[in-house]
Motif scaffolding. Sequence first.
Motif, PDB file in Angstrom:
ATOM      1  N   SER A  93       6.917   2.566  -0.628  1.00 38.44           N
ATOM      2  CA  SER A  93       5.926   1.563  -1.019  1.00 38.44           C
ATOM      3  C   SER A  93       4.568   2.224  -1.091  1.00 38.44           C
ATOM      4  O   SER A  93       4.259   3.110  -0.298  1.00 38.44           O
ATOM      5  CB  SER A  93       5.882   0.419  -0.002  1.00 38.44           C
ATOM      6  N   LEU A  94       3.766   1.792  -2.051  1.00 37.32           N
ATOM      7  CA  LEU A  94       2.428   2.350  -2.223  1.00 37.32           C
ATOM      8  C   LEU A  94       1.415   1.391  -1.613  1.00 37.32           C
ATOM      9  O   LEU A  94       1.238   0.280  -2.095  1.00 37.32           O
ATOM     10  CB  LEU A  94       2.142   2.569  -3.713  1.00 37.32           C
ATOM     11  N   ARG A  95       0.783   1.806  -0.571  1.00 41.05           N
ATOM     12  CA  ARG A  95      -0.183   0.955   0.114  1.00 41.05           C
ATOM     13  C   ARG A  95      -1.451   0.795  -0.715  1.00 41.05           C
ATOM     14  O   ARG A  95      -1.900   1.722  -1.364  1.00 41.05           O
ATOM     15  CB  ARG A  95      -0.553   1.552   1.463  1.00 41.05           C
ATOM     16  N   GLY A  96      -2.006  -0.401  -0.693  1.00 44.59           N
ATOM     17  CA  GLY A  96      -3.265  -0.658  -1.366  1.00 44.59           C
ATOM     18  C   GLY A  96      -3.143  -0.852  -2.867  1.00 44.59           C
ATOM     19  O   GLY A  96      -4.146  -0.970  -3.542  1.00 44.59           O
ATOM     20  N   GLU A  97      -1.935  -0.844  -3.388  1.00 47.67           N
ATOM     21  CA  GLU A  97      -1.756  -1.001  -4.831  1.00 47.67           C
ATOM     22  C   GLU A  97      -0.917  -2.227  -5.167  1.00 47.67           C
ATOM     23  O   GLU A  97      -0.245  -2.261  -6.181  1.00 47.67           O
ATOM     24  CB  GLU A  97      -1.111   0.253  -5.419  1.00 47.67           C
ATOM     25  N   GLN A  98      -0.936  -3.223  -4.322  1.00 53.36           N
ATOM     26  CA  GLN A  98      -0.126  -4.416  -4.554  1.00 53.36           C
ATOM     27  C   GLN A  98      -0.743  -5.316  -5.616  1.00 53.36           C
ATOM     28  O   GLN A  98      -1.909  -5.200  -5.938  1.00 53.36           O
ATOM     29  CB  GLN A  98       0.076  -5.205  -3.252  1.00 53.36           C
TER      30      GLN A  98
ATOM     31  N   TYR B 111      15.613 -12.859  -3.906  1.00 50.67           N
ATOM     32  CA  TYR B 111      15.397 -11.427  -4.093  1.00 50.67           C
ATOM     33  C   TYR B 111      14.102 -10.981  -3.445  1.00 50.67           C
ATOM     34  O   TYR B 111      13.108 -11.716  -3.428  1.00 50.67           O
ATOM     35  CB  TYR B 111      15.301 -11.072  -5.581  1.00 50.67           C
ATOM     36  N   GLU B 112      14.107  -9.749  -2.945  1.00 48.35           N
ATOM     37  CA  GLU B 112      12.868  -9.061  -2.615  1.00 48.35           C
ATOM     38  C   GLU B 112      12.340  -8.534  -3.940  1.00 48.35           C
ATOM     39  O   GLU B 112      13.113  -8.025  -4.760  1.00 48.35           O
ATOM     40  CB  GLU B 112      13.119  -7.895  -1.663  1.00 48.35           C
ATOM     41  N   VAL B 113      11.044  -8.646  -4.165  1.00 48.69           N
ATOM     42  CA  VAL B 113      10.473  -8.252  -5.451  1.00 48.69           C
ATOM     43  C   VAL B 113       9.321  -7.283  -5.216  1.00 48.69           C
ATOM     44  O   VAL B 113       8.473  -7.513  -4.360  1.00 48.69           O
ATOM     45  CB  VAL B 113       9.957  -9.487  -6.238  1.00 48.69           C
ATOM     46  N   SER B 114       9.308  -6.206  -5.982  1.00 51.99           N
ATOM     47  CA  SER B 114       8.173  -5.286  -5.944  1.00 51.99           C
ATOM     48  C   SER B 114       7.869  -4.838  -7.372  1.00 51.99           C
ATOM     49  O   SER B 114       8.679  -5.016  -8.281  1.00 51.99           O
ATOM     50  CB  SER B 114       8.457  -4.081  -5.042  1.00 51.99           C
ATOM     51  N   VAL B 115       6.692  -4.284  -7.544  1.00 55.16           N
ATOM     52  CA  VAL B 115       6.280  -3.712  -8.820  1.00 55.16           C
ATOM     53  C   VAL B 115       6.653  -2.240  -8.759  1.00 55.16           C
ATOM     54  O   VAL B 115       6.394  -1.573  -7.766  1.00 55.16           O
ATOM     55  CB  VAL B 115       4.764  -3.878  -9.039  1.00 55.16           C
ATOM     56  N   GLY B 116       7.277  -1.729  -9.809  1.00 60.07           N
ATOM     57  CA  GLY B 116       7.727  -0.342  -9.792  1.00 60.07           C
ATOM     58  C   GLY B 116       6.804   0.593 -10.541  1.00 60.07           C
ATOM     59  O   GLY B 116       6.205   0.223 -11.543  1.00 60.07           O
ATOM     60  N   ARG B 117       6.710   1.800 -10.037  1.00 63.93           N
ATOM     61  CA  ARG B 117       5.997   2.853 -10.754  1.00 63.93           C
ATOM     62  C   ARG B 117       6.981   3.985 -10.997  1.00 63.93           C
ATOM     63  O   ARG B 117       7.647   4.439 -10.067  1.00 63.93           O
ATOM     64  CB  ARG B 117       4.811   3.366  -9.960  1.00 63.93           C
TER      65      ARG B 117
END
Length: 162
Positions: free
Chosen positions: A31-36, A74-80
């Motif tokens: 996970s990228l902190r501060g980029e939510q 679902y758990e959801v995140s933004v992908g890079r």
Amino acid sequence: MHETLNRYLKILEDAKIIRKCERFDMKSRKSLRGEQKYYLADLSFYFALNTDNRINYGPVLENIVYSYARSLGYEVSVGRIGKFECDFIVRSPEMEYAYIQVAMTIMNDRATEDREYRPLEQIKDNWPKFVITRNDPIQRRSGIVHENVTELIGEGRAFGFE
């Protein structure tokens, strides 16, 4: 200033007005902190505050898909993926994944279509990949499933895990 903004965001989260969506780097698998990113828990806030009646439907549709995925558990995140961003990585409780790009339309020109498909084409695993649009004719490209958001949600379908 940054600390004050974080406090306001936390208050809005605690009040269930917004939901935080973490960013996830697919290469490092962290996970990228501060980029939510943040999504509204209820889109009526957006429409109530939109006083000039110019609605940007792209982010609204993205918010709808985010809320729908969360409603399915679902758990959801933004992908890079390197320099590309995948709108959503969804993970089921059984640790199954799917990748989702959301766009109002991909029919305007080839560049728009490429912009939505390219991040998904960079992902080299075999989990399902989706481009979700509002009302475009359904197509297939590189094994990526193109879905109409109204049909997907209206039929209560999940993201390819069944």
